[in-house]
Motif scaffolding. Sequence first.
Motif, PDB file in Angstrom:
ATOM      1  N   ALA A   1      33.467  22.512  11.135  1.00 20.20           N
ATOM      2  CA  ALA A   1      33.624  23.992  11.803  1.00 20.20           C
ATOM      3  C   ALA A   1      35.489  24.497  11.692  1.00 20.20           C
ATOM      4  O   ALA A   1      36.168  24.105  11.489  1.00 20.20           O
ATOM      5  N   ALA A   2      35.130  25.823  11.656  1.00 19.69           N
ATOM      6  CA  ALA A   2      36.827  26.487  11.853  1.00 19.69           C
ATOM      7  C   ALA A   2      36.240  27.932  12.769  1.00 19.69           C
ATOM      8  O   ALA A   2      34.294  28.588  12.716  1.00 19.69           O
ATOM      9  N   PRO A   3      37.514  28.180  12.943  1.00 20.96           N
ATOM     10  CA  PRO A   3      37.606  29.097  14.444  1.00 20.96           C
ATOM     11  C   PRO A   3      36.871  30.430  13.407  1.00 20.96           C
ATOM     12  O   PRO A   3      37.219  30.296  11.905  1.00 20.96           O
TER      13      PRO A   3
ATOM     14  N   MET B   1      42.254  28.760   8.966  1.00 22.06           N
ATOM     15  CA  MET B   1      42.805  27.999   9.670  1.00 22.06           C
ATOM     16  C   MET B   1      43.680  26.877   8.277  1.00 22.06           C
ATOM     17  O   MET B   1      44.019  25.744   8.070  1.00 22.06           O
TER      18      MET B   1
ATOM     19  N   GLN C   1      37.137  28.236   3.395  1.00 20.48           N
ATOM     20  CA  GLN C   1      36.953  28.669   4.724  1.00 20.48           C
ATOM     21  C   GLN C   1      35.634  30.076   4.566  1.00 20.48           C
ATOM     22  O   GLN C   1      36.382  31.060   4.152  1.00 20.48           O
TER      23      GLN C   1
ATOM     24  N   ARG D   1      32.721  30.689   9.977  1.00 26.41           N
ATOM     25  CA  ARG D   1      33.156  29.854  11.207  1.00 26.41           C
ATOM     26  C   ARG D   1      32.572  28.007  10.645  1.00 26.41           C
ATOM     27  O   ARG D   1      32.895  27.479  11.858  1.00 26.41           O
ATOM     28  N   TRP D   2      33.161  27.938   8.691  1.00 31.54           N
ATOM     29  CA  TRP D   2      33.147  26.742   8.300  1.00 31.54           C
ATOM     30  C   TRP D   2      34.121  26.981   7.673  1.00 31.54           C
ATOM     31  O   TRP D   2      34.984  27.382   7.050  1.00 31.54           O
TER      32      TRP D   2
ATOM     33  N   ARG E   1      26.173  26.680   8.121  1.00 30.06           N
ATOM     34  CA  ARG E   1      26.422  26.093  10.164  1.00 30.06           C
ATOM     35  C   ARG E   1      25.536  26.847  11.017  1.00 30.06           C
ATOM     36  O   ARG E   1      24.861  27.381  10.850  1.00 30.06           O
TER      37      ARG E   1
ATOM     38  N   PRO F   1      37.459  23.782  16.046  1.00 37.68           N
ATOM     39  CA  PRO F   1      37.733  23.601  14.637  1.00 37.68           C
ATOM     40  C   PRO F   1      37.910  22.484  13.640  1.00 37.68           C
ATOM     41  O   PRO F   1      38.814  21.786  14.939  1.00 37.68           O
TER      42      PRO F   1
END
Length: 253
Positions: free
Chosen positions: A131-133, A138, A193, A196-197, A231, A238
Amino acid sequence: MIFGRKKGAPVETDDVIDERVDDVELDGHDLDDDLGDDVDGEAGDVDAEDHSVRGDEWDSVDAGNWRDEGPYDIDEVDLDADDVERFDLGALVVTPFDGMQLQLQVDQETQNVQAALVLSGKSGIEVSVFAAPAKSVMIGEVRREMARATVEELGGKAEFVEGPFGTEVRRVIPLTTEDGKDSVHVSRTWLVQGPRWLLRGVLMGEAGMTEGLDGPVAELHELFSNLVVRRDDSPRVPGDLIPMTLPPQMVAQ
């Protein structure tokens, strides 16, 4: 690959689901614990002091648009527009190539797939989805933590170089073989990235020790570029692992 364009005959693969790792050495890190573990910095060793917090000159490289030719988000492609047979792992869709072997790291209790290992000869790439913001990048934080853990916890070296997907992390980790001999594990890590992943690909074996995209890296680079991330809508912190699922052909077995 350009998704949505009519393709020819489906790709045939040999031993697509394989329980063997053959000659590819894995680094053995726990995928649930962190987003990486090993490598060295462009002008020498990465300075472990405070680098997991502060930014660096590689942040501008990470911020570039590196996904023009993949990997893709599911909303960016039309998988039904061609005749290619793919492996649908839920959170990840894999387009195979001739002679490819696929090994899945499965949680026996949940039957969730934690990582997919694609093998080609004496090379491999281990792929995981996190998961990512939605509104920030990130990757810088992740690679700095990888370098810190490599140097401080594993006694290895980490290096940052510009790779095909932005900043590439190269790691050398000392280890002891089963027969008690000193050895090293060498790898290259790609971090990409999307919405959101975050997708992580760790090149190992001969590909981990090869410069650029030549030789054993070529097929694995094409495979990684053609990956499609699906996703789910579940709220996630995250850095949390997004589990994959067994493909229908394996569930039927």
